[in-house]
Scaffold this motif. Structure first.
Motif, short mmCIF file in Angstrom:
data_model
loop_
_atom_site.label_atom_id
_atom_site.label_comp_id
_atom_site.label_asym_id
_atom_site.label_seq_id
_atom_site.Cartn_x
_atom_site.Cartn_y
_atom_site.Cartn_z
N ASN A 43 0.83 -1.22 0.00
CA ASN A 43 0.00 0.00 0.00
C ASN A 43 0.86 1.26 0.00
O ASN A 43 0.57 2.22 -0.73
N ILE A 44 1.90 1.25 0.84
CA ILE A 44 2.78 2.42 0.89
C ILE A 44 3.48 2.61 -0.45
O ILE A 44 3.59 3.73 -0.98
N GLU A 49 4.13 5.62 -5.20
CA GLU A 49 4.26 5.68 -6.65
C GLU A 49 3.18 6.55 -7.26
O GLU A 49 3.44 7.31 -8.20
N HIS A 50 1.97 6.44 -6.71
CA HIS A 50 0.87 7.28 -7.21
C HIS A 50 1.16 8.76 -6.94
O HIS A 50 0.97 9.61 -7.83
N ASP A 51 1.61 9.05 -5.72
CA ASP A 51 1.91 10.45 -5.38
C ASP A 51 3.02 11.00 -6.27
O ASP A 51 2.95 12.14 -6.76
N ILE A 244 12.98 2.28 -9.23
CA ILE A 244 11.62 2.11 -9.75
C ILE A 244 11.40 3.16 -10.81
O ILE A 244 11.64 4.36 -10.60
N PHE A 245 10.95 2.74 -12.00
CA PHE A 245 10.70 3.65 -13.10
C PHE A 245 9.21 3.99 -13.12
O PHE A 245 8.36 3.11 -13.19
N LEU A 246 8.94 5.28 -13.02
CA LEU A 246 7.56 5.74 -13.08
C LEU A 246 7.11 5.82 -14.54
O LEU A 246 7.91 5.78 -15.47
N GLU A 247 5.81 5.93 -14.72
CA GLU A 247 5.26 5.98 -16.07
C GLU A 247 5.77 7.20 -16.82
O GLU A 247 5.79 8.32 -16.30
N GLU A 248 6.23 6.97 -18.07
CA GLU A 248 6.76 8.06 -18.87
C GLU A 248 5.64 9.02 -19.27
O GLU A 248 4.52 8.61 -19.56
N LYS A 249 5.97 10.33 -19.29
CA LYS A 249 5.01 11.36 -19.66
C LYS A 249 5.40 11.93 -21.02
O LYS A 249 6.42 12.60 -21.16
N GLU A 269 13.63 5.14 -0.74
CA GLU A 269 12.89 6.37 -0.50
C GLU A 269 11.41 6.05 -0.23
O GLU A 269 10.78 6.66 0.63
N ILE A 270 10.89 5.10 -0.99
CA ILE A 270 9.48 4.76 -0.83
C ILE A 270 9.22 4.09 0.51
O ILE A 270 8.23 4.36 1.20
N TYR A 271 10.15 3.20 0.92
CA TYR A 271 9.94 2.44 2.16
C TYR A 271 10.42 3.19 3.40
O TYR A 271 10.40 2.62 4.49
#
Length: 576
Positions: A43-44, A49-51, A244-249, A269-271
């Motif tokens: 969840n975190i 990742e969403h944030d 972790i690679f975020l979605e490309e914009k 960083e996420i954890y």
């Protein structure tokens, strides 16, 4: 009694409690906490990742907004004829140029303070009569060697170039094709401070990369990558294994075709928040584990010790040792069991020592006395004697040619014989109808022409099985209570229908009927299972139907004063 499942009942209570503890407390708590921990991590991670994806969208949007502002300013110049007039005029004197500059060019300098994203605006022209100052530069041979100049000659739209960390929107002013005497180019530089603020968003905990159509880094907030001095492929830079690679914009405009903004972030960083909460999770898990364990140990000890004590005393009882258990007034089931055990032990001891032998002798005498009374009672009336007497009267009547009387006596004998075989629980519909016909013949003998009856029987119904005398009491009620109470001619109609699954018995008479209140009282008494009292025949049949069919039968009575009575019984069809 069902056998124990795989010998489970042979396991001692203490071991059963241990098994219950392992599978109902220990394993569920461990699994629950492990699942909780993993779900929390997921969840975190997903939330982070969403944030960060939202922040990356914000960075992309702000960069596009800055570029769009520059494009919008260039579009204003692109269609403004005043700029074309100014740059295509051949000035004879400096004074003439300065006057025209004040007229045509003074407004464009307002764009820089108005838009924070704009650093400056420069115009390029090959008009030799203008003064190259105040934001105006010449188009020289060196200028024509620039990459952006060559690219601009190949496209018809603005282009975005990056020179020494400064992005510029460059556009050729060639909107009016009939005015191609001079080359005019406008360069709008984006504010590098503003771009740095965009890409160094404090809420984004990773690195942001602006990639061109060749996937080369045009801009980044990653200080460890030397993208300022030379173009570096994004795929060639070193990335951690936990990246972790975020979605490309994707950037939408044609002058930014195949450009994209890419975000990367380290799992650490996420954890980070989870690591801060790990001690709390471990503490909470320990509490969840410790308290149930202590409670179950206490409860299991209370159960095991006291049950084992009762078992020891029961084994002593087998050896005629009726020692009682120390009882401390416990109110739970085991405490009550202990108390009852003590009472039982004392009672057994008393019975054995004082009462047992005397009571056995007394009961033996009472039993013999009852048997003697029963034998005397049975000898007083012999039902077969009455049946034989009726048969003798019938034969004598036939000898005297009194056939009607003989037939009635025969019908009475059949009914009486049926009463002698009351232990026969099931009969066929044919046998029940024979009994009904005997009864109706007797009634017709009594009433004469006042009584008529008719039958409507399905052929398939004759061999169906029904409880003995399930229909006869209703025929009796129709005759005695229905027909006797009216002066006119009475009629009884009996109908039996049969299907593969059900048999429907219907009897209808045109007698006096009954009031709604009386009918409601009868039906209510059947539902409440009251004592026999009145309506013995109806209740007897109804309760026997309940005994045989449980709830799988229908019973209904319809009646009104002066309109007769209708009884319907629907049963499950059974055959021999």
């Amino acid at each position: 009694m069902r056998p124990s499942i795989k010998g489970f009942n042979n396991i001692k209570l203490r071991n059963k409690l241990i098994i219950m503890y392992i599978f109902c407390v220990f394993v569920p708590i461990i699994l629950t906490n492990v699942i909780f921990y993993n779900v929390t991590i997921d969840n975190i991670k997903n939330q982070k990742e969403h944030d960060m994806d939202l922040v990356l969208e914000q960075i992309t949007g702000e960069f596009i907004s800055a570029v769009d502002q520059a494009i919008g300013i260039s579009a204003a110049f692109y269609t403004d004829t005043r700029f074309y007039d100014f740059f295509e005029t051949d000035y004879d004197t400096v004074i003439e140029y300065i006057e025209n500059y004040e007229i045509y060019m003074r407004d464009y300098n307002n764009y820089t303070p108005l838009y924070y994203s704009i650093q400056g605006i420069t115009f390029y022209t090959d008009n030799p009569s203008v003064i190259y100052a105040g934001g105006i530069s010449p188009i020289t041979e060196d200028t024509r060697e620039y990459e952006w100049y060559k690219e601009l000659a190949e496209v018809s739209h603005p282009i975005l170039v990056n020179e020494n960390e400064v992005f510029s929107v460059i556009r050729e002013l060639d909107y009016y094709t009939n005015r191609d005497d001079m080359d005019i180019i406008v360069q709008i530089k984006l504010n590098p401070v503003h771009l740095r603020q965009i890409f160094n968003n404090v809420t984004f905990q990773g690195h942001v990369y602006l990639l061109n159509d060749d996937k080369e880094i045009e801009y980044s907030n990653n200080d460890t990558v030397n993208w300022q001095e030379d173009l570096i492929k994004f795929d060639e830079i070193e990335k951690g294994t936990d990246t972790i690679f975020l979605e490309e914009k994707q950037l939408p405009h044609n002058y930014l075709e195949n450009w994209k903004v890419v975000g990367t972030v380290s799992e650490a960083e996420i954890y980070e928040e989870l690591y801060h909460s790990r001690r709390f999770i471990i503490t909470l898990a320990s509490i969840n584990f410790l308290f149930p364990t202590l409670i179950i140990i206490f409860i299991s000890r209370s159960l095991h010790v006291r049950i084992a004590r009762i078992l020891r005393h029961m084994k002593k009882m087998k050896k005629q040792n009726f020692e009682t258990i120390d009882y401390y007034g416990d109110k739970d089931e085991i405490g009550e069991l202990t108390n009852e055990f003590n009472k039982m032990a004392n009672t057994i001891k008393t019975l054995i020592n004082e009462v047992y032998v005397a009571n056995i002798q007394k009961k033996d005498l009472e039993l013999k006395e009852k048997q003697a009374q029963l034998s005397a009672l049975l000898s007083q009336i012999n039902p077969h004697f009455l049946f034989n007497a009726l048969e003798t009267i019938r034969v004598r009547s036939l000898m005297k040619d009194e056939t009607e009387t003989a037939k009635i006596i025969q019908n009475m004998a059949k009914i009486f014989r049926n009463s002698l075989t009351w232990d026969k629980e099931w009969v066929t519909v044919r046998e029940e109808l024979n009994l009904i016909i005997c009864f109706l013949e007797i009634q017709k003998y009594r009433f004469g022409d006042k009584l008529e009856y008719e039958f409507d029987i399905d052929d398939a119904a004759y061999d169906c099985l029904i409880p003995n005398m399930a229909f006869l009491p209703f025929v009796e009620n129709a005759s005695v209570h229905g027909i006797e109470s009216v002066k006119e001619k009475g009629n009884i109609h009996i109908k039996i229908q049969c299907t593969d699954d059900e048999i429907l018995f219907t009897i209808r008479d045109n007698g006096g009927g009954m009031s709604k209140d009386k009918l409601d009282d009868i039906m209510e008494s059947l539902k409440n299972e009251e004592s026999m009292g009145e309506n013995v025949g109806i209740k007897n049949v109804y309760y026997r139907l309940q005994l045989y069919y449980k709830t799988e039968f229908d019973f209904n009575i319809e009646s009104s004063l002066g309109n007769g009575t209708k009884v319907e019984i629907k049963l499950k069809s059974q055959r021999k």
